[in-house]
Design a protein around this motif. Structure first.
Motif, PDB file in Angstrom:
ATOM      1  N   LYS A  94      -6.470   0.160  -4.656  1.00 16.62           N
ATOM      2  CA  LYS A  94      -6.250   0.731  -3.318  1.00 16.62           C
ATOM      3  C   LYS A  94      -7.465   1.519  -2.848  1.00 16.62           C
ATOM      4  O   LYS A  94      -7.828   1.482  -1.658  1.00 16.62           O
ATOM      5  N   SER A  95      -8.119   2.248  -3.754  1.00 11.02           N
ATOM      6  CA  SER A  95      -9.313   3.005  -3.368  1.00 11.02           C
ATOM      7  C   SER A  95     -10.429   2.066  -2.932  1.00 11.02           C
ATOM      8  O   SER A  95     -11.134   2.335  -1.948  1.00 11.02           O
ATOM      9  N   LYS A 134      -5.106  -4.574   6.170  1.00  6.33           N
ATOM     10  CA  LYS A 134      -5.325  -3.830   4.930  1.00  6.33           C
ATOM     11  C   LYS A 134      -4.643  -4.502   3.742  1.00  6.33           C
ATOM     12  O   LYS A 134      -5.173  -4.478   2.618  1.00  6.33           O
ATOM     13  N   SER A 142     -10.011  -0.952  -1.652  1.00  9.75           N
ATOM     14  CA  SER A 142      -9.640  -1.538  -0.361  1.00  9.75           C
ATOM     15  C   SER A 142      -9.879  -0.556   0.784  1.00  9.75           C
ATOM     16  O   SER A 142     -10.368  -0.937   1.862  1.00  9.75           O
ATOM     17  N   ASP A 143      -9.548   0.719   0.560  1.00 12.63           N
ATOM     18  CA  ASP A 143      -9.808   1.734   1.593  1.00 12.63           C
ATOM     19  C   ASP A 143     -11.299   1.884   1.846  1.00 12.63           C
ATOM     20  O   ASP A 143     -11.732   2.060   2.995  1.00 12.63           O
TER      21      ASP A 143
END
Length: 244
Positions: free
Chosen positions: A159-160, A111, A162-163
C-alpha cells in the motif's frame, strides 16, 4: 472731570486715525476689483504623439470547453476510475492480508488497479530473486515468493508503494485531473524500472550464479576424471605385475 473726558476723546481719535487712513478714500464702501490680466492668449499648437515601436501581442484565451477537454481527454473513463469502491464484507479480510487495506477504507478504482499491479510485480520480482539462488525447486520458489509477497502486503509495504507511485504521477501538472493518464504513466514508469532492475541487478546475479555453478560442475567433472585416471593407472600397473 473735564480734563479726563478730553484726554479720553483724544485717545479715541488717535486710535481711530490709522483705521481711517488705511481705507481708500475714493471708494470706501465698494470692494476692490481684480485687475485685468495683462497676459495675451497665444494659440497652442497641437502635439502629436508618435506610436511606440514595441507593440504587445494580443492575448489569446482558450475557451473553457477546450481547456476542460485538454485537461481531461477521456472524461468518461476518468469518471469510472475516480469512483470510490467499498470492499464487500466477505473480501475485507483477504484484502487486509494481501494488500493491507483496512476494512473501513474507501479506495478509488485507479488506486486499486495500481495496488494490484504492485502486488503482482513484487511477486514476480521475488520469484526472479529466489531463482538466482539455484537452491530450490520451481514449486518451492513459487511458494516462497507468494509467502514473502503476503508478508509485504500485511506489513503495508504494498500500500505504501502504491500511494507513492500514485502521488508521483500526480506530481505532473498535466496529470492532475487526468485519471487515465495517471494509471498509464504508472505502467510506463514500472516498465522502465523493471527493465533497469532486470538489466543491472537480476542479470548480473544470474551470470555470477551460472559462472560459479559452471566452475563447481567443472571441478566435479575434473575430480571424476582424476579418479577414473587413477583407477586406470592402478589397473594397468596391476596387469603389468601379473604379466611379469
Amino acid at each position: 472731570m473735564k480734563k479726563a473726558g478730553a484726554i479720553l476723546i483724544l485717545l479715541l481719535i488717535i486710535l481711530a486715525f490709522p483705521i481711517v487712513a488705511s481705507q481708500d478714500p475714493t471708494s470706501p464702501t465698494t470692494p476692490p476689483t481684480a485687475a485685468p490680466s495683462t497676459t495675451t492668449n497665444t494659440p497652442t499648437t497641437p502635439t502629436t504623439t508618435t506610436p511606440s515601436s514595441t507593440t504587445t501581442p494580443p492575448t489569446t484565451t482558450i475557451p473553457a470547453a477546450l481547456r476542460e477537454r485538454l485537461e481531461k481527454p477521456t472524461p468518461k473513463i476518468d469518471e469510472k476510475l475516480e469512483s470510490e469502491i467499498n470492499i464487500p464484507e466477505n473480501w475485507q479480510i483477504p484484502a487486509r492480508i494481501v494488500f493491507g487495506i483496512k476494512s473501513d477504507t474507501e479506495i478509488s478504482l485507479s488506486k486499486l488497479i495500481i495496488l494490484i499491479s504492485i502486488w503482482i510485480i513484487l511477486f514476480l520480482f521475488t520469484i526472479e530473486v529466489i531463482r538466482t539462488m539455484h537452491m530450490f525447486k520451481e514449486t518451492i520458489v513459487w511458494l516462497m515468493a507468494f509467502t514473502l509477497t503476503i508478508i509485504f502486503g500485511v506489513t503495508g509495504t504494498v500500500k505504501s508503494l502504491s500511494d507513492f507511485f500514485f502521488g508521483f504521477t500526480s506530481f505532473f501538472k498535466f496529470l492532475e485531473e487526468w485519471e487515465l493518464g495517471k494509471v498509464s504513466s504508472f505502467f510506463i514508469i514500472i516498465i522502465i524500472i523493471s527493465i533497469l532492475i532486470k538489466r543491472f541487478i537480476i542479470q548480473p546475479i544470474e551470470n555470477k550464479a551460472k559462472k560459479s555453478q559452471a566452475q563447481q560442475e567443472g571441478m566435479e567433472v575434473g575430480t571424476e576424471l582424476g579418479f577414473l585416471s587413477s583407477l586406470r593407472k592402478w589397473f594397468s600397473w596391476s596387469k603389468k605385475n601379473r604379466d611379469s
